[in-house]
Design a protein around this motif. Structure first.
Motif, PDB file in Angstrom:
ATOM      1  N   TYR A  36       0.829  -1.209   0.000  1.00 19.07           N
ATOM      2  CA  TYR A  36       0.000   0.000   0.000  1.00 19.07           C
ATOM      3  C   TYR A  36       0.862   1.258   0.000  1.00 19.07           C
ATOM      4  O   TYR A  36       0.437   2.310  -0.475  1.00 19.07           O
ATOM      5  N   LEU A  37       2.085   1.177   0.549  1.00 16.36           N
ATOM      6  CA  LEU A  37       3.018   2.301   0.465  1.00 16.36           C
ATOM      7  C   LEU A  37       3.723   2.314  -0.888  1.00 16.36           C
ATOM      8  O   LEU A  37       3.924   3.373  -1.492  1.00 16.36           O
ATOM      9  N   ASP A  38       4.104   1.136  -1.353  1.00 12.85           N
ATOM     10  CA  ASP A  38       4.747   1.017  -2.658  1.00 12.85           C
ATOM     11  C   ASP A  38       3.866   1.606  -3.752  1.00 12.85           C
ATOM     12  O   ASP A  38       4.341   2.282  -4.673  1.00 12.85           O
ATOM     13  N   LEU A  39       2.550   1.366  -3.658  1.00 11.85           N
ATOM     14  CA  LEU A  39       1.616   1.866  -4.669  1.00 11.85           C
ATOM     15  C   LEU A  39       1.453   3.381  -4.634  1.00 11.85           C
ATOM     16  O   LEU A  39       0.912   3.964  -5.571  1.00 11.85           O
ATOM     17  N   ARG A  40       1.915   4.018  -3.570  1.00 14.92           N
ATOM     18  CA  ARG A  40       1.877   5.483  -3.534  1.00 14.92           C
ATOM     19  C   ARG A  40       2.917   6.092  -4.463  1.00 14.92           C
ATOM     20  O   ARG A  40       2.802   7.256  -4.850  1.00 14.92           O
ATOM     21  N   ASN A  41       3.939   5.321  -4.803  1.00 21.50           N
ATOM     22  CA  ASN A  41       4.958   5.782  -5.738  1.00 21.50           C
ATOM     23  C   ASN A  41       4.298   5.994  -7.098  1.00 21.50           C
ATOM     24  O   ASN A  41       3.756   5.059  -7.682  1.00 21.50           O
ATOM     25  N   PRO A  42       4.345   7.215  -7.638  1.00 22.13           N
ATOM     26  CA  PRO A  42       3.679   7.473  -8.931  1.00 22.13           C
ATOM     27  C   PRO A  42       4.138   6.533 -10.036  1.00 22.13           C
ATOM     28  O   PRO A  42       3.339   6.154 -10.906  1.00 22.13           O
ATOM     29  N   ALA A  43       5.405   6.130 -10.028  1.00 25.53           N
ATOM     30  CA  ALA A  43       5.913   5.231 -11.062  1.00 25.53           C
ATOM     31  C   ALA A  43       5.263   3.857 -10.964  1.00 25.53           C
ATOM     32  O   ALA A  43       4.993   3.199 -11.977  1.00 25.53           O
TER      33      ALA A  43
END
Length: 593
Positions: A130-137
Motif C-alpha cells: 500500500y506504500l509502494d503503490l503510492r509511488n507514482p511510477a
C-alpha cells in the motif's frame, strides 16, 4: 469541486493565481529553509503541489506532522518566484491559511522512501504494498492495466462478443497444472476446484448457441513463479467463436491487439497484421524455441553432419549439434565463458563456442576439434573475421532448446543484433498433438486435449492402425508470441464426440473415461455442437510488455512473492480448528507457523 477539495494536486496553474483553494493529499516532503519558512510537497492520486509555509503558526503545525500523513491545505494560489518546469504545477504554489491532519502517519521512519520504492527489497515492497503503490511510477502501471482492460473490453464488444462470466467454484479437471482445491462443507470428502481456465464452460456456451463469448477471466493454477508468470492467479482475455476456423480467430486478435499496443505501448513500432506464421517444428529448428523473440536477427543452424567424426565427445554420432553465428562480435573470452555459464544455468546443458580471428583462423573454445574441416565450417556457416559461433549439442530437443537460450542471450549481449524498442508478433502453429511423457514414457497429449487434429478422424485411425506415427500428428493449436513472451494459446476445438473418443483412445483412455472426466462437455457435444475455436491472451503479460517491465509483479496491484505467499495479508495462513472441523478436514503432519 470533488469531495472536500476544490482542486486536485495536479490542477493548479497560473490562471488560478489569487484564488482561494483547498487541496488534500499526502505530505510527501518538507524542506525547512529558515525558522518559520518551509516548502511542503503535497501529493494526491493526480500529482503534486508545492505549499509554502511562511508563518510561525503554520510552521508549528507542519513540525508536528510526519511525512506520508494525509492533510488538507486551505490557502491562496500565487505565482512561484522560482518555477519548476518538471512539475505540472511548477508555476504556482499555495500559501496556507489552514492545515488540518486528516490521517496521521504514526511512524517517524518509513520502510522505504516512497518515490524510490522500486529500489527497495522486494519483500519490503510486497509487505508494504500500500506504500509502494503510492509511488507514482508504480501507480502508473496499475492505471495502465485499468486502461488496457477497458480498451480490450470495448474492442471485443465492438467485434460482437458478449461478456459472460463463468463459475469460480467448479470441478477438478486435468488442465495441465495443479488445481487449487476448496473443501465442500455440505459434501464431506468432496472438493470444488478453482478454474485453471474457463475452457469447458466457454465451449459449453458455444454448444448453447452463443456465437461469440469473452470475459476478462480470473484463472487459478498452483504453479511456481517466474518473470512472466505470477503464482496463484492470473487474468486472461478469454474468447471463443462458433462456426469459426483458425483464420477467424487470428483476424479478431490481429484487429484487437495492434491498436492497443500502438496507444499504450512503451514502444511505437509494432508488427502489422497479418502477423508472421511459423510452424512449431520450423520455430524449434530456426530459433530453438516455440516462443521466439523476432527482434533478434540471429538464427540457429544445424551442423550435425558437418562436425561428425571429430574427437569431441558431445559431437558424437547420435547427438544433434546446433550453431548460432554472431557477426561483428568483440566479446572477450572471459565474457563469452560467463555467458556460457549463464546459458548452462538456465538450460541445464553446457554450450560451447569458437571464434574467427582477424586472420580468418578458428580460435578458442572447441576450435581445435574443427581444424581438419576448417574450410567446410567457414563455407557452410558463411564465417568471416569477427564472428563468434555458439554451439550446442545433445539429443535433438536438448540441443534445440539450449540453442534457443544461447540465441536469446547472445542477441541481448552483442550490439547490433536486437532491435529492442519494438513489438514483434508472430503465430506459432501446427503444434504436435501428442508427445512421449517424460515420467510415463508413454504417449500423452502435448497440449490441449480438446484440440482438433489436422486430418480429423482419418489421421487418428491411421495412427491407431500403425500406418503413421502418432507423434507426426499435428493439431489446430496456436500460440501468440510477442517479443519472446507467449501471450496466449488457443485452438480449433474438437467438437465431434467420435473424434474426441478416438483422440483419447490413443492415450489409453476409453469412452468411459472421457464421459467420467468431462461429462458435461461430452454430453453437450452429443446434442449437436457447432465447430468452434478460441484463444485466451494473458492480460498480465500484455500489460507487462506494454509497460516495458521485466517482472509481471510490477503490473499486478497486490502480487504474491515467488513462494506464492501474500506477505502483506499473511496468506496462506493457519485457520482455527473449528473451521477445519466444519469442513471435515484433519491435518496430517506438521504445518508451517
Amino acid at each position: 469541486m470533488t469531495q472536500s477539495r476544490t482542486h486536485t494536486c495536479n490542477e493548479l496553474r497560473l490562471e488560478h493565481v489569487g484564488q482561494k483553494v483547498k487541496i488534500v493529499g499526502w505530505m510527501e516532503n518538507v524542506r525547512e529553509v529558515g525558522q518559520n519558512f518551509a516548502f511542503v510537497v503535497v501529493r494526491d492520486f493526480y500529482g503534486t503541489t508545492q505549499v509554502v509555509v511562511e508563518t510561525e503558526d503554520m510552521m508549528k503545525i507542519i513540525k508536528d506532522i510526519n511525512k506520508e500523513s494525509t492533510i488538507s491545505v486551505e490557502g491562496t494560489v500565487r505565482e512561484r518566484a522560482s518555477k519548476n518546469p518538471k512539475q505540472a504545477t511548477g508555476d504556482v504554489e499555495v500559501v496556507p491559511e489552514k492545515i488540518e491532519v486528516l490521517g496521521r502517519c504514526r511512524y517517524n521512519e518509513l520502510p522505504f522512501e516512497i518515490n524510490r520504492s522500486r529500489e527497495a527489497d522486494e519483500t519490503a515492497r510486497l509487505k508494504y504494498r500500500y506504500l509502494d503503490l503510492r509511488n507514482p511510477a508504480v501507480k502508473r502501471n496499475i492505471i495502465l492495466r485499468c486502461n488496457v482492460i477497458a480498451a480490450l473490453r470495448k474492442s471485443m464488444m465492438e467485434h460482437g462478443f458478449l461478456e459472460i462470466t463463468t463459475p469460480i467454484l467448479t470441478a477438478s479437471s486435468p488442465e495441465g497444472a495443479r488445481d487449487y482445491l476448496v473443501p465442500a462443507r455440505k459434501h464431506p470428502g468432496k472438493f470444488y476446484a478453482l478454474p485453471q481456465a474457463p475452457q469447458q464452460f466457454k465451449q459449453l456456451l458455444m454448444t448453447s448457441g452463443f456465437d461469440r463469448y469473452f470475459q476478462i477471466a480470473p484463472c487459478f493454477r498452483d504453479e511456481d513463479a517466474r518473470g512472466d508468470r505470477s503464482p496463484g492467479e492470473f487474468y486472461q482475455l478469454d474468447m471463443e467463436m462458433s462456426f469459426a476456423e483458425q483464420n477467424d480467430v487470428f483476424a479478431v486478435i490481429e484487429d484487437v491487439l495492434p491498436p492497443i499496443f500502438a496507444k499504450y505501448g512503451t514502444y511505437d513500432i509494432a508488427s502489422e497484421a497479418p502477423f508472421k506464421r511459423i510452424g512449431f517444428n520450423e520455430s524449434m529448428e530456426k530459433y530453438g524455441s516455440d516462443k521466439p523473440d523476432l527482434r533478434i536477427d540471429l538464427v540457429v543452424e544445424d551442423i550435425t553432419e558437418l562436425v561428425q567424426g571429430t574427437e569431441f565427445p558431445p559431437f558424437a554420432e547420435g547427438n544433434t549439434v546446433k550453431a548460432i553465428v554472431v557477426t561483428d562480435c568483440d566479446m572477450t573470452r572471459k565474457n563469452i565463458d560467463k555467458l556460457c555459464t549463464e546459458v548452462e544455468v538456465q538450460a541445464g546443458v553446457k554450450p560451447y563456442w569458437f571464434k574467427v580471428d582477424e586472420n580468418g583462423e578458428l580460435a578458442g573454445g572447441v576450435a581445435k576439434f574443427l581444424q581438419d574441416r576448417k574450410q567446410a565450417v567457414v563455407d557452410a556457416l558463411g564465417l568471416k573475421p569477427g564472428c563468434l559461433v555458439g554451439v550446442t549439442a545433445g539429443k535433438k530437443l536438448v540441443a534445440q532448446k539450449t540453442a534457443g537460450v544461447m540465441r536469446k542471450m547472445l542477441g541481448n549481449a552483442v550490439p547490433g543484433h536486437m532491435d529492442k524498442e519494438r513489438y514483434e508478433f508472430c503465430w506459432i502453429v501446427d503444434f504436435p498433438m501428442y508427445e512421449i511423457g517424460e515420467e510415463s514414457g508413454e504417449l500423452e497429449f502435448c497440449h490441449n486435449p480438446f484440440s482438433m487434429p489436422n486430418g480429423g478422424l482419418e489421421v487418428l485411425e491411421k495412427a491407431e492402425s500403425g500406418e503413421i506415427d502418432p507423434l507426426s500428428i499435428t493439431a489446430y493449436q496456436y500460440d501468440l508470441v510477442c517479443n519472446g513472451v507467449e501471450l496466449s494459446s488457443g485452438a480449433v476445438r474438437n467438437h465431434d464426440p467420435e473424434i474426441m473418443i478416438k483422440a483419447f483412445e490413443l492415450v489409453r483412455l476409453g469412452e468411459g473415461d472421457v464421459k467420467a472426466k468431462f461429462p458435461a462437455m461430452y454430453n453437450a457435444f452429443c446434442y449437436g455442437a457447432p465447430p468452434h475455436a478460441g484463444i485466451a491472451p494473458g492480460v498480465d503479460r500484455i500489460v507487462m510488455l506494454l509497460a516495458g517491465e521485466d517482472s509481471i509483479r510490477e503490473i499486478i496491484p497486490f502480487p504474491m512473492n515467488k513462494n506464492a505467499q501474500d506477505v502483506m495479508m499473511g496468506a496462506p495462513s493457519v485457520v482455527e480448528q473449528k473451521q477445519l472441523d466444519e469442513l471435515h478436514i484433519a491435518l496430517v503432519g506438521e504445518t508451517e507457523e
